[in-house]
Design a protein around this motif. Structure first.
Motif, PDB file in Angstrom:
ATOM      1  N   ILE A  24      -8.531   0.281  -0.225  1.00 45.63           N
ATOM      2  CA  ILE A  24      -8.490  -0.934   0.600  1.00 45.63           C
ATOM      3  C   ILE A  24      -7.804  -0.623   1.930  1.00 45.63           C
ATOM      4  O   ILE A  24      -8.330  -0.933   2.993  1.00 45.63           O
ATOM      5  N   LEU A  25      -6.636  -0.009   1.825  1.00 50.66           N
ATOM      6  CA  LEU A  25      -5.898   0.339   3.040  1.00 50.66           C
ATOM      7  C   LEU A  25      -6.290   1.748   3.483  1.00 50.66           C
ATOM      8  O   LEU A  25      -5.497   2.687   3.402  1.00 50.66           O
ATOM      9  N   THR A  26      -7.517   1.883   3.958  1.00 47.23           N
ATOM     10  CA  THR A  26      -7.945   3.173   4.524  1.00 47.23           C
ATOM     11  C   THR A  26      -7.187   3.403   5.829  1.00 47.23           C
ATOM     12  O   THR A  26      -6.598   2.476   6.401  1.00 47.23           O
ATOM     13  N   ILE A  62       2.685  -5.728   0.824  1.00 55.02           N
ATOM     14  CA  ILE A  62       2.085  -5.013   1.963  1.00 55.02           C
ATOM     15  C   ILE A  62       2.911  -5.195   3.227  1.00 55.02           C
ATOM     16  O   ILE A  62       2.908  -4.357   4.114  1.00 55.02           O
ATOM     17  N   ILE A  63       3.629  -6.322   3.325  1.00 57.03           N
ATOM     18  CA  ILE A  63       4.357  -6.608   4.569  1.00 57.03           C
ATOM     19  C   ILE A  63       5.406  -5.537   4.845  1.00 57.03           C
ATOM     20  O   ILE A  63       5.470  -4.980   5.951  1.00 57.03           O
ATOM     21  N   HIS A  64       6.220  -5.234   3.845  1.00 63.25           N
ATOM     22  CA  HIS A  64       7.310  -4.289   4.081  1.00 63.25           C
ATOM     23  C   HIS A  64       6.824  -2.876   4.415  1.00 63.25           C
ATOM     24  O   HIS A  64       7.392  -2.233   5.302  1.00 63.25           O
ATOM     25  N   GLY A  89      -2.850  -2.775  -6.421  1.00 62.59           N
ATOM     26  CA  GLY A  89      -3.289  -1.963  -7.555  1.00 62.59           C
ATOM     27  C   GLY A  89      -3.297  -0.473  -7.219  1.00 62.59           C
ATOM     28  O   GLY A  89      -3.058  -0.070  -6.073  1.00 62.59           O
ATOM     29  N   GLU A  90      -3.595   0.330  -8.246  1.00 63.31           N
ATOM     30  CA  GLU A  90      -3.523   1.794  -8.110  1.00 63.31           C
ATOM     31  C   GLU A  90      -4.458   2.333  -7.018  1.00 63.31           C
ATOM     32  O   GLU A  90      -4.188   3.355  -6.403  1.00 63.31           O
ATOM     33  N   ASP A  91      -5.545   1.618  -6.786  1.00 54.06           N
ATOM     34  CA  ASP A  91      -6.536   2.095  -5.817  1.00 54.06           C
ATOM     35  C   ASP A  91      -6.291   1.566  -4.409  1.00 54.06           C
ATOM     36  O   ASP A  91      -7.234   1.390  -3.630  1.00 54.06           O
ATOM     37  N   PHE A  92      -5.031   1.318  -4.090  1.00 56.04           N
ATOM     38  CA  PHE A  92      -4.751   0.655  -2.812  1.00 56.04           C
ATOM     39  C   PHE A  92      -5.295   1.417  -1.607  1.00 56.04           C
ATOM     40  O   PHE A  92      -5.615   0.819  -0.580  1.00 56.04           O
ATOM     41  N   LYS A 106       4.779   2.353  -4.217  1.00 57.06           N
ATOM     42  CA  LYS A 106       5.150   1.378  -5.242  1.00 57.06           C
ATOM     43  C   LYS A 106       4.843  -0.062  -4.797  1.00 57.06           C
ATOM     44  O   LYS A 106       4.161  -0.793  -5.519  1.00 57.06           O
ATOM     45  N   PRO A 107       5.294  -0.484  -3.613  1.00 61.05           N
ATOM     46  CA  PRO A 107       4.940  -1.847  -3.198  1.00 61.05           C
ATOM     47  C   PRO A 107       3.442  -2.042  -2.984  1.00 61.05           C
ATOM     48  O   PRO A 107       2.917  -3.122  -3.266  1.00 61.05           O
TER      49      PRO A 107
END
Lengths: 362, 362
Positions: free
Chosen positions: B349-351, B262-264, B343-346, B336-337
């Motif tokens: 989480i990251l709305t 997530i950082i990059h 996971g696929e449902d990112f 990809k990162p």
């Protein structure tokens, strides 16, 4: 710290359980890149076993089975090189693949060097003596620990010169590694332990020595930590996860290898005189070197207990004077590692009496 | 664990304080191996500084100074490639040397790819799009941490496509590294910290992700441990020993790099919208990602305190709606990162709201 020599890494690796299936495509890529057949050097242990049938040799290729009941000698290298040259009839192979433990990986490296460099193996025992690049080489370890998959040498016994010495050269390094931990699953437990410990040994010798650099130190520490996890952890050393960890520890330790200490010279003495395989010979060596490597000797003793491996005592009883002299000479001849460990005056510490007392304790 | 793709290592490295003096002999070796001049890409910071005079360019070679006040863009790569091709007039260079931080190392890699592959830089942003091997490349980092010296990519900003994406290819990898920690001694402390932390960041993202293998895990853990020694140890982070340790941590971390988390992506959003350099942008990103990387966030906070580095707050105040949208899009585009980390449902989480709240906290 001093500036390193220009250091060669293995240019490519492929890692994972089942990766052996990809050997065919790696070899096929070489068939497209170059003419000439593919040569395979395979541990004779696999003759008539399923793995031999999975070697992707086609008509016109050649598979050599390597007898690994003894360590590689210059004579066997010369014999394979001679047979291979006759078979190639002036051509060069598109690739040379070694499939086996350290002895087979080293044999393939040595024979490959002789396919492009004239003369006999012993002419290249030393440093920077190989003049022409070897054919493209693929290394497939079936036993983890030696680091032969990464190293720029191929350890060869030369009984005439009474020494073990490799062809130290960037040309000796494999071009491609295929690391499939599944291949190590059927190794007998004792052999797995002795060979796996080779990584621990040469990394310990490296960080306890005086020839150092930060890359080698870091990689050595990593491989040592992995060895501790494998041999002192809760899971069995041959658990699936540990098979992969050991194969990687060997690879990382191999990248760090180069400057050993007292263990390898003493081990070499045993191999020269008693024809003892390298892995177990290292274990015998460390077992009597507690005063030089106290912490690691204690760890090693715990590893043996945890993995239920033992070293029968008394192996150097009843030797002739000539054999005892061979043990001393075969150890003390390795000046570079002994200076690395003990300094220029190493012979004041490792007197003949001292060295023979080490062997007497085994 | 899955089988890795066939992974390329940098084939050669040379390490040590003062090793820069050996650049001349490395380049001379290339002059003997190939015709054509040598090209050098050097950080403009060194223009009129002693290092520029030590670049071993001779008559007929060409030195390009790279302005590193901004991250590399496809336009600048195209401009350098065009100038270099006109200068070469149909020939190929005997080698291309990059001397600088990640931006310069990446610039040299990108331009080299365009010398042997037709068209514009953006045609090669992606995976396996480079078709022909680049000229021989030597990488000389003057700033440690990015891993650009080892990586198979060269991160390029493309404002038209609003993304940062490299030419991911084995042809992008350097052929030779020259690692001289002395070259990093004059880096400003803040920049040294931000860039050094890049190694910690991408290794943490790697071991916290789901795309893993034992080699990458082991090397990542090694580089993280070295980062902890450097930034949380008793010695100053720019102590001589630590300069070398950081350069090696960057190299080892670079061998492990590839799958970030997530950082990059969050860092990339900052670079796209605010043109913030990569190192400090990573630091801002981790500073607000404590809920995803709690342990590493705490370590990072301690490192900042120990090294007396701070991140001024409020950098994303007063942005336009368009800029806020750019921050969101520029982060979330890195699927990809984000899948590796969440996971696929990112996106659940990251709305958009969540992502914008992260930036609002900076």
């Amino acid at each position: 710290m001093a500036i390193t020599r220009n250091t060669k890494n293995v240019p490519y690796y492929l890692l994972g359980a089942g990766a052996f299936d990809q050997l065919e495509s790696l070899v096929d890529e070489r068939r497209r890149a170059a003419t000439g057949p593919a040569l395979f050097f395979v541990d004779h242990y696999f003759q008539n076993k399923p793995l031999a049938a999975r070697v992707p040799a086609i008509a016109g290729d050649r598979v050599f089975f390597v007898n690994t009941s003894a360590e590689p000698t210059v004579e066997v290298v010369d014999a394979f090189a001679s047979t291979a040259k006759a078979f190639l009839n002036g051509a060069q192979p598109c690739c040379v693949t070694g499939i086996g433990g350290g002895a087979v990986l080293d044999m393939a490296k040595a024979v490959a060097n002789l396919l492009t460099n004239p003369g006999l193996a012993e002419e290249y025992q030393g440093w920077e003596l190989v003049k022409h690049p070897a054919p493209y080489k693929i290394g497939v370890p079936t036993l983890s620990g030696t680091g032969a998959e990464c190293s720029r040498t191929c350890v060869l016994t030369n009984m005439r010169r009474k020494l073990k010495l490799g062809m130290n050269s960037d040309f000796t390094v494999y071009d491609q590694l295929l690391l499939d931990p599944e291949l190590t699953r059927s190794v007998p437990r004792d052999q797995y332990f002795y060979t796996g410990l080779d990584t621990f040994m040469h990394c310990v010798e490296s960080i306890r020595g005086s020839y150092r650099n930060v890359i080698v130190d870091s990689l050595s520490r990593t491989a040592i930590a992995m060895s501790e996890e494998i041999f002192l952890g809760d899971k069995d050393m041959m658990d699936e996860e540990n098979l992969e960890k050991m194969m990687v520890a060997s690879y990382i330790g191999g990248m760090a290898a180069g400057n050993v200490g007292i263990i390898h010279p003493v081990s070499a003495g045993l191999s020269i005189v008693l024809h003892m395989p390298h892995g177990i010979a290292n274990c015998y060596a460390l077992s009597v070197l507690g005063e030089f490597y106290p912490e690691e000797h204690a760890q090693f003793t715990e590893m043996m207990a945890r993995q239920k491996v033992s070293l029968p005592k008394g192996i150097c009883k009843n030797l002739t004077d000539e054999q005892l002299d061979g043990l001393y000479q075969g150890s003390i001849v390795h000046e570079k590692p002994l200076i690395n460990a003990l300094g220029e005056d190493f012979k004041k510490i490792l007197t003949r009496e001292k060295v023979l007392s080490l062997f007497a304790n085994m």
